[in-house]
Write a protein that holds these residues in place. Sequence first.
Motif, PDB file in Angstrom:
ATOM      1  N   TRP A 126       0.949  -1.138  -0.009  1.00 25.10           N
ATOM      2  CA  TRP A 126       0.006   0.058  -0.089  1.00 25.10           C
ATOM      3  C   TRP A 126       0.996   1.043   0.032  1.00 25.10           C
ATOM      4  O   TRP A 126       0.559   2.279  -0.601  1.00 25.10           O
ATOM      5  CB  TRP A 126      -0.887  -0.086   1.071  1.00 25.10           C
ATOM      6  N   ALA A 127       1.982   1.300   0.662  1.00 27.25           N
ATOM      7  CA  ALA A 127       2.856   2.412   0.725  1.00 27.25           C
ATOM      8  C   ALA A 127       3.577   2.406  -0.701  1.00 27.25           C
ATOM      9  O   ALA A 127       3.719   3.525  -1.134  1.00 27.25           O
ATOM     10  CB  ALA A 127       3.966   2.160   1.913  1.00 27.25           C
TER      11      ALA A 127
ATOM     12  N   LEU B  23       0.868   4.326  -2.896  1.00 26.88           N
ATOM     13  CA  LEU B  23       0.607   5.686  -2.503  1.00 26.88           C
ATOM     14  C   LEU B  23       1.747   6.503  -3.037  1.00 26.88           C
ATOM     15  O   LEU B  23       1.770   7.714  -3.686  1.00 26.88           O
ATOM     16  CB  LEU B  23       0.691   5.991  -0.977  1.00 26.88           C
TER      17      LEU B  23
ATOM     18  N   ILE C  75       1.660   6.856  -6.914  1.00 25.96           N
ATOM     19  CA  ILE C  75       0.404   7.549  -7.266  1.00 25.96           C
ATOM     20  C   ILE C  75       0.933   9.327  -6.817  1.00 25.96           C
ATOM     21  O   ILE C  75       0.657   9.806  -7.723  1.00 25.96           O
ATOM     22  CB  ILE C  75      -0.893   7.429  -6.321  1.00 25.96           C
ATOM     23  N   LEU C  76       1.536   9.410  -5.787  1.00 26.05           N
ATOM     24  CA  LEU C  76       1.983  10.916  -5.421  1.00 26.05           C
ATOM     25  C   LEU C  76       3.271  11.168  -6.774  1.00 26.05           C
ATOM     26  O   LEU C  76       3.170  12.202  -7.411  1.00 26.05           O
ATOM     27  CB  LEU C  76       2.834  11.040  -4.244  1.00 26.05           C
TER      28      LEU C  76
END
Length: 419
Positions: A343-344, A347, A350-351
């Motif tokens: 999940w990290a 994210l 995506i960032l």
Amino acid sequence: MTLVKFRQSLISYLISLVLTLLLFFTGLIGKADEKIYDLSFAAKNKISPTKTDTDLIQVNVTDLSLSLLDKGWNLPKTFSFALNTMGKDKEEIYCLADIFDKITTLSINNLRTFSTLKQNSIILPARVMEEKVYAFCKKENSQEEADILEKNLIYPQIFNGSHIPKANYVEVPPQKYAEQAELAILAPVKEGCTRKVPLLYSYKDGYLPSFPLAIAIKKLKIDLSSITFDCGKSLSFIYDGGKSMSVPIDKEGQAFIPYIDSIHNAIPNVNFEFFSSMQKDAGIERTVKTLTKNKTILFTQALAEKKAFIKSPLQNLLPSDYADLAMTNAFLTRSFIGFYPDWAKLLFFILTITLSFFASTIKKDFFMAIAFFALLFSLTALQIFLFVQASIAPWLFAPLLFTILSWALTFISKHIVWR
């Protein structure tokens, strides 16, 4: 930006994303991340070297130490004497050295030594046959060997453990020795750089601990009922009467090995040959006994004929025992290296996509280049900071690749397609 230009930028973005995902699924990004990890670990090791446990002492069995044994002192006799000498002061003794193929004479004194010192925590090495070798030869353990292995099983709570390596066939020490001690699995010797070590192997209805885990169970007084493997996240347990510890592990139950810089931060060692010299030299005897008194003793080996050497991220060749030694030190000093959870990673990616998009909307090439350079620098600096300060292994190549591709394709689209 006109609608046509926006569509062309979007196409550039989609091409960048597809190329990045393609390289990810082919495994090339994973290999690149391994190289980045090696470079980062070497840099981190210079800035903040791995701590060492002051109770650890190596007894190093080398080709030279065996050749220098005094006449009349064969390996079984010297090994038995070494155990007996150290055991008088109740040190904890762990033998990583896989030297039992050299011990062909099993005397009464050898076995008596093992029986006497068993309560002082003697753990002997076993080795799991590689999966590809087992698939070819289908070798099986004898019933006597299987009985010995089953006595060493542990039964932790396992979550998502389908990828934990299996111990189909296990090479064990001679039966008379193995019956008098506990067994644990040595780290596998494989080609290429050894960055991780399995902490657990499935065997029949239970699990065989790795050498570092077995030592930690003894040394830290781990509550066996509290051991929990949540593969892809962590190994957790209660130790020393109520303290808790968590070890980051991957989906296969492997942990990163925090190698120790052998030049600047070495674990003290005693040459195996000294144990025969002690009989004739009182000075050597006092020195060895003082050095090893109330310590945790690990027999290690560096024998050329074993051809058991590994390559570390520090780009040096080390005896294969060193992986287990370094991981044991990690348990005792809590010097673990973390993983990025999925999940990290999502994210973070995506960032990266979002920031790259805003950078690509800048009209002037000069300022767009500055924005992309700033993004690349920030991504790299953040990962290095987390690795050095929080010991989280970097996950960097996919975001960097996407950023560079989107920058290049945006520039090409802007100056070639738009015209």
